[in-house]
Motif scaffolding. Structure first.
Motif, PDB file in Angstrom:
ATOM      1  N   ILE A  55       0.816  -1.217   0.000  1.00 22.43           N
ATOM      2  CA  ILE A  55       0.000   0.000   0.000  1.00 22.43           C
ATOM      3  C   ILE A  55       0.850   1.268   0.000  1.00 22.43           C
ATOM      4  N   HIS A  56       2.044   1.231   0.611  1.00 19.83           N
ATOM      5  CA  HIS A  56       2.938   2.389   0.458  1.00 19.83           C
ATOM      6  C   HIS A  56       3.229   2.670  -1.012  1.00 19.83           C
ATOM      7  N   SER A  57       3.259   1.604  -1.798  1.00 23.09           N
ATOM      8  CA  SER A  57       3.702   1.732  -3.185  1.00 23.09           C
ATOM      9  C   SER A  57       2.655   2.365  -4.095  1.00 23.09           C
ATOM     10  N   ILE A  58       1.439   2.559  -3.592  1.00 24.25           N
ATOM     11  CA  ILE A  58       0.443   3.305  -4.369  1.00 24.25           C
ATOM     12  C   ILE A  58       0.995   4.695  -4.673  1.00 24.25           C
ATOM     13  N   ASP A  59       1.356   5.402  -3.638  1.00 27.16           N
ATOM     14  CA  ASP A  59       1.858   6.763  -3.830  1.00 27.16           C
ATOM     15  C   ASP A  59       3.256   6.782  -4.436  1.00 27.16           C
ATOM     16  N   ILE A  60       4.062   5.767  -4.122  1.00 25.49           N
ATOM     17  CA  ILE A  60       5.407   5.729  -4.712  1.00 25.49           C
ATOM     18  C   ILE A  60       5.304   5.567  -6.230  1.00 25.49           C
ATOM     19  N   ALA A  61       4.385   4.715  -6.697  1.00 27.15           N
ATOM     20  CA  ALA A  61       4.198   4.542  -8.147  1.00 27.15           C
ATOM     21  C   ALA A  61       3.741   5.859  -8.788  1.00 27.15           C
ATOM     22  N   ILE A  62       2.764   6.501  -8.145  1.00 27.62           N
ATOM     23  CA  ILE A  62       2.259   7.768  -8.691  1.00 27.62           C
ATOM     24  C   ILE A  62       3.381   8.813  -8.708  1.00 27.62           C
ATOM     25  N   ASP A  63       4.189   8.839  -7.655  1.00 27.56           N
ATOM     26  CA  ASP A  63       5.252   9.847  -7.588  1.00 27.56           C
ATOM     27  C   ASP A  63       6.416   9.530  -8.523  1.00 27.56           C
ATOM     28  N   LYS A  64       6.665   8.251  -8.787  1.00 26.97           N
ATOM     29  CA  LYS A  64       7.663   7.922  -9.822  1.00 26.97           C
ATOM     30  C   LYS A  64       7.175   8.428 -11.189  1.00 26.97           C
ATOM     31  N   ALA A  65       5.894   8.232 -11.464  1.00 26.59           N
ATOM     32  CA  ALA A  65       5.345   8.726 -12.728  1.00 26.59           C
ATOM     33  C   ALA A  65       5.419  10.250 -12.773  1.00 26.59           C
ATOM     34  N   TYR A  66       5.128  10.876 -11.643  1.00 27.67           N
ATOM     35  CA  TYR A  66       5.161  12.344 -11.542  1.00 27.67           C
ATOM     36  C   TYR A  66       6.585  12.860 -11.788  1.00 27.67           C
ATOM     37  N   THR A  67       7.553  12.179 -11.171  1.00 27.29           N
ATOM     38  CA  THR A  67       8.956  12.590 -11.311  1.00 27.29           C
ATOM     39  C   THR A  67       9.418  12.450 -12.760  1.00 27.29           C
ATOM     40  N   ALA A  68       9.057  11.320 -13.385  1.00 30.26           N
ATOM     41  CA  ALA A  68       9.471  11.097 -14.774  1.00 30.26           C
ATOM     42  C   ALA A  68       8.751  12.065 -15.715  1.00 30.26           C
ATOM     43  N   ALA A  69       7.478  12.359 -15.431  1.00 26.21           N
ATOM     44  CA  ALA A  69       6.729  13.312 -16.259  1.00 26.21           C
ATOM     45  C   ALA A  69       7.285  14.717 -16.090  1.00 26.21           C
TER      46      ALA A  69
END
Lengths: 145, 145, 145, 145
Positions: A55-69
Motif C-alpha cells: 500500500i505504500h507503493s500506491i503513492d510511490i508509483a504515482i510519484d515515480k510517474a510524476y517525477t518522470a513526467a
C-alpha cells in the motif's frame, strides 16, 4: 502576440493500455505492483493495482510517474546525476513527490510532439529493476518501447 | 472475468489481545509504550497507550504497524535492505508513513490465508529492541509468535 | 480465539474494465470524466481520466469511490439520509473524503462474498446523474449492473 | 508559587476495557463499529474496530471521543446548544475534529478527580443512538455508567 500553445498529452486509451500491460508483465513474473501514468501537468491519467501490492507503493508509483513526467528522464538516473554532491543528494531526496530511484520512465511522444515526452509512467511493488521492466512493458504496449 | 477476490484480515478480538499483551510486557519491564494493529488496507484495527507514553510515539507506533502491514517484513530490516544504496536509502526514508527502524512486525496468517500476512503490529515508546520485544509479546498472545 | 478473517476485494482486471467502460460511456455522450475504483480498505485499485477532464474532479472521483466503498450505498443517498437533521447534515458534509452527492456506487460482491460489497466506483466531471450513469456502465461491464 | 498540577487521566486498562465492551455490545446487536478513547490532552488512549466497519468512521469515532474529551458533555448536545444560531452552527460544524452529532460521551472521574471528566469515548459505525448505546456500554464496563 502568440497566446495559445499546444502542450503534449496522452490519451486515456493509451494510459490504460500501458497500465494493463505493466500489470500483465508483473502477473507473468509473479510480482505484485502498482502502476500509474501521470500527464505533463502532473495529474493522474491512469492507475492500476494488483490486490496485495504494497500500500505504500500506491503513492510511490504515482510519484515515480510524476517525477518522470516532470523531468523527462528515468527516475533511476537521479542518483547518478546528484550522487557526487551530498547537498544536492539530501536536498533533492527530500523534495515532496520526487523519487530518486528506479521504476519511473518518461513516455516519449511521436513525430507530432516534436520530440517532447508526453507523460510519465511509474511502477512500484517489486525491485527497482523489476519495476522498470514493468514500466517498459507498458511503453511497449503503446508502441513506444 | 474474475471480479471478487478474498483478502486477509484480522479480528477485533485478536487485535485487542495483541495490544493488551504488548502493554502488559511493557508494564512488567517498566517501559511506557504505544501499540497499534493495522490491517492490510492500512486501517487502524486496535490501539493502546500507557499514560505518559511519548505523544510523538502515538503516530510512530501506528506508522510502524502500517509499514509492517504494507510490506510484510519487520521494520528493523529496512536499513539492511537499503543500506547499500544511497538512492534507496534517501528515497525510502522520506516516504510518508514509512518507518525504517525497529518495532513493527507483520502479523502472519494461518493455513487458511495461504501464507499471507494478515496485518501489522507496531510499538513505540521504548528502545527499538524493547519496542520489538513488546510487539513479539503481542504476537505470542494470539498464538503467532 | 479466531485471529484471521477473510475480507472482500476486487481484482485488478475487473477494476480496470469498470474504469474503461465508464470512460467509454462518457466518450459516447461527449462528456469528460475521471473514474476511480477503491477497495474496501480505501486504497486505489484503478483510475482513468480523459484529457481535459476537470482536475479538481480527479480527487472528487477518488473520494466518491472511497465514500461508496466505505459505506456501501450510493453517494447520492447521503442528503436523503441526513437531510432531516441539521447536525448530521453539517457534521457529515465536512468530513474529509466524504462526498455527499451523486456519482459514487458500491461494487456489489457475488455469492462467495456473502452479500458484502467488495469496492466502490466513483465518477466526476459531468453532472451528478451523468457521472452516475458512467459509474453504472462500469458496473455493467463487469456483470454487476 | 504553585507550579505543578495534577491533571486527570485514564489508565490503559480501563480504556481498553471500555473499547472491548462497546464492541461486545455492537456484536450482540449485529452492528459494526469503531470505538476510541481519547484522554484530556486529546491523545488516543485506546481504539478498536470490527472488520468491515465503515472506514470513514475510524476518524469520526476518534473525533467524537476528542470532542467529548474536550468539552465534557455528550456530542449529541451540540445541535441543541447551537441550533438557534446559524452562524454558530456553521462555525462550529466546520471546526476540525469537532463532531456535532451523537456517539461521543465524556468519561467521568470518581471522587479523587474532584468531579472532573477524565477522558472521552466515541463510537461510529451504526446510527447515532446505537453508537451512543455502545459508548454507554463502554462506560458501564468500567463502573462509570
Amino acid at each position: 502576440m502568440q497566446v495559445a500553445v499546444a502542450t503534449p498529452g496522452i490519451t486515456a486509451e493509451a494510459a490504460a493500455a500501458a497500465c494493463a500491460a505493466a500489470v500483465a508483465r508483473a502477473v507473468s513474473k509473479g510480482w505484485r505492483i502498482n502502476v500509474a501514468v501521470v500527464d505533463r501537468g502532473g495529474n493522474l491519467m491512469a492507475f492500476l493495482r494488483q490486490p496485495g501490492a504494497y500500500i505504500h507503493s500506491i503513492d510511490i508509483a504515482i510519484d515515480k510517474a510524476y517525477t518522470a513526467a516532470s523531468f523527462g528522464f528515468p527516475t533511476r538516473a537521479w542518483m547518478g546525476a546528484i550522487g557526487h554532491d551530498d547537498g544536492m543528494k539530501l536536498g533533492f531526496s527530500s523534495q515532496p513527490r520526487l523519487i530518486v530511484f528506479g521504476g519511473g520512465l518518461p513516455i516519449p511522444g511521436t513525430a507530432g510532439e516534436g520530440g517532447e515526452w508526453i507523460a510519465g509512467i511509474g511502477v512500484s511493488g517489486a525491485s527497482e529493476s523489476e519495476d522498470e521492466e514493468c514500466a517498459r512493458a507498458g511503453l511497449a504496449a503503446i508502441g513506444l518501447a
